[in-house]
Design an enzyme around this catalytic site. Sequence first.
Site, PDB file in Angstrom:
ATOM      1  N   THR A 170       0.823  -1.208   0.000  1.00  0.00           N
ATOM      2  CA  THR A 170       0.000   0.000   0.000  1.00  0.00           C
ATOM      3  C   THR A 170       0.864   1.268   0.000  1.00  0.00           C
ATOM      4  O   THR A 170       0.677   2.157  -0.825  1.00  0.00           O
ATOM      5  CB  THR A 170      -0.907  -0.002   1.252  1.00  0.00           C
ATOM      6  N   GLY A 198      -7.100  -0.599   2.756  1.00  0.00           N
ATOM      7  CA  GLY A 198      -5.636  -0.476   2.896  1.00  0.00           C
ATOM      8  C   GLY A 198      -5.218   0.168   4.200  1.00  0.00           C
ATOM      9  O   GLY A 198      -4.105   0.667   4.314  1.00  0.00           O
ATOM     10  N   VAL A 236       4.004   7.712  12.277  1.00  0.00           N
ATOM     11  CA  VAL A 236       2.980   8.069  13.271  1.00  0.00           C
ATOM     12  C   VAL A 236       1.946   8.977  12.617  1.00  0.00           C
ATOM     13  O   VAL A 236       2.297  10.016  12.051  1.00  0.00           O
ATOM     14  CB  VAL A 236       3.593   8.808  14.483  1.00  0.00           C
ATOM     15  N   LYS A 252       3.506   3.475  18.020  1.00  0.00           N
ATOM     16  CA  LYS A 252       3.457   4.916  17.685  1.00  0.00           C
ATOM     17  C   LYS A 252       3.619   5.777  18.940  1.00  0.00           C
ATOM     18  O   LYS A 252       4.319   6.796  18.905  1.00  0.00           O
ATOM     19  CB  LYS A 252       2.154   5.225  16.957  1.00  0.00           C
ATOM     20  N   GLY A 309       0.092   8.589   9.915  1.00  0.00           N
ATOM     21  CA  GLY A 309      -0.068   8.561   8.451  1.00  0.00           C
ATOM     22  C   GLY A 309       0.267   9.911   7.832  1.00  0.00           C
ATOM     23  O   GLY A 309       1.408  10.368   7.888  1.00  0.00           O
ATOM     24  N   LYS A 315       6.696   1.793  11.655  1.00  0.00           N
ATOM     25  CA  LYS A 315       6.697   2.137  13.093  1.00  0.00           C
ATOM     26  C   LYS A 315       7.343   1.074  13.963  1.00  0.00           C
ATOM     27  O   LYS A 315       7.952   1.378  14.979  1.00  0.00           O
ATOM     28  CB  LYS A 315       5.297   2.459  13.618  1.00  0.00           C
ATOM     29  N   GLU A 360      -2.808  -3.358   9.102  1.00  0.00           N
ATOM     30  CA  GLU A 360      -1.496  -3.982   8.947  1.00  0.00           C
ATOM     31  C   GLU A 360      -1.658  -5.331   8.242  1.00  0.00           C
ATOM     32  O   GLU A 360      -2.762  -5.898   8.219  1.00  0.00           O
ATOM     33  CB  GLU A 360      -0.864  -4.228  10.315  1.00  0.00           C
TER      34      GLU A 360
HETATM   35  N1  HSE Z   1      -2.567  -0.007  10.384  1.00  0.00           N
HETATM   36  C1  HSE Z   1      -2.259   1.345  10.654  1.00  0.00           C
HETATM   37  C2  HSE Z   1      -3.522   2.058  11.124  1.00  0.00           C
HETATM   38  C3  HSE Z   1      -1.691   1.980   9.432  1.00  0.00           C
HETATM   39  O1  HSE Z   1      -4.611   1.505  10.937  1.00  0.00           O
HETATM   40  O2  HSE Z   1      -3.449   3.141  11.682  1.00  0.00           O
HETATM   41  C4  HSE Z   1      -1.085   3.339   9.631  1.00  0.00           C
HETATM   42  O3  HSE Z   1       0.005   3.306  10.491  1.00  0.00           O
END
Ligand code: HSE
Length: 397
Positions: free
Chosen positions: A11, A181, A126, A199, A128, A99, A184
């Site tokens: 992604t 997307g 941290v 994070k 996005g 992270k 994880e």
């Molecule tokens: N899996 C993470 C979330 C992706 O849902 O926040 C972004 O770090």
Amino acid sequence: MIQIAILGLGTVGTGVAKVVAENMRQIERKLGEPLEVKTILVRRFKDGPYRQLMTSDFQKIESDPSIRVVVETIGGVEAAYEYTRRALEAGKHVVTANKQLVAEHGCELLDLAKRKNVSYLFEASVGGGIPVLHPLTQCMAANRIDEIYGILNGTTNYILTRMVRTDAFFSDALREAQAKGYAEADPTADVEGIDAGRKICILADLAFGQQIDPAAVPMEGISKLSLRDVKVAQRAGYRVRLLGRAVRLPGGGRTAYVAPHLIPEDNPMANVEDVFNAVMVRGNATGEVMFYGRGAGELPTASACVADVMECLQSSPRRDEIGWSPSMEGFVDPLELKARHYFRIEGSLTDAATAFGQVEVLSEDGETAFLTESLTGRDAARQSRFLNVLACMRVLS
Ligand code: HSE
């Protein structure tokens, strides 16, 4: 022409290639030269627009002097750690959204980057697409940071929102988050609070200047959360959100943890929904500052990675002010923190009052939901030991 490599084409890796191509003009204007993805490291070759750029041999990237920045989007630790080390050793800047790697090995990798006179940047790790690490380390640099808390996982916030708004089942909401997307590769890390835990460790490392080992941080996710508690809380004027929280304690200690909380509905954090994240930072000069935006997803995360790539190339020769000491000294169990606690018990108000004295009742129908006065987590556990506890959460004050 400035050339970069991307490690991984999931992604985030795909998003980085897209942002570099789609925002080519803006990027060139700011860098003064065009930016191009030269090579993409993949495990398996796939057809598509990037087929010509793919290699499965990291050595090609490592030994290519024209590649100045490596964007690591593999995730996990093993391969990502090895390639990051090798790229830094080869004198290349490294940018990542990983992270887990930053939380576990960031201190050491930053140190290596400094020795090699290159940058290791991880804004995307941290929040996005939310700019939070740069503001924390630069714009708030004159502060002593006393507390950070936030909704740090988009997947769980999306699931909670969908369950409350549309009565969606947990598993359906999780599938939707995966399809978008957000989740994880192994969504256990999202659902069990581990992703948010990594994070909050990174935020705390930067804010307090000392390592917080993720292994020492209690992490509780939303898998045991009952919709019943979410609804009882909502009727009483609270929202339930999964928070990561790090606190500087009087006397110099520090603590961090992840857990679902009741948040008063007049706190802006209570209205953060869907994939959005929010991070509140309290500095001793600024007071509370809040950062808000899309916390996961292809393009928001890629936007933060590409901005870091641009920063590596612009800052001459590297950004020096980020880093932290490896010492865990002063880390305190978060059970020492005081808060009001929400309980739902199988029992009556009398049982609740016997254990806690004065309580505020939220619902009574065979089970009793109530809020305690402010007390430490340790006392909450001790005083409730003879109750049949169905749910317990801290209340954010
Ligand atoms: N899996 C993470 C979330 C992706 O849902 O926040 C972004 O770090």
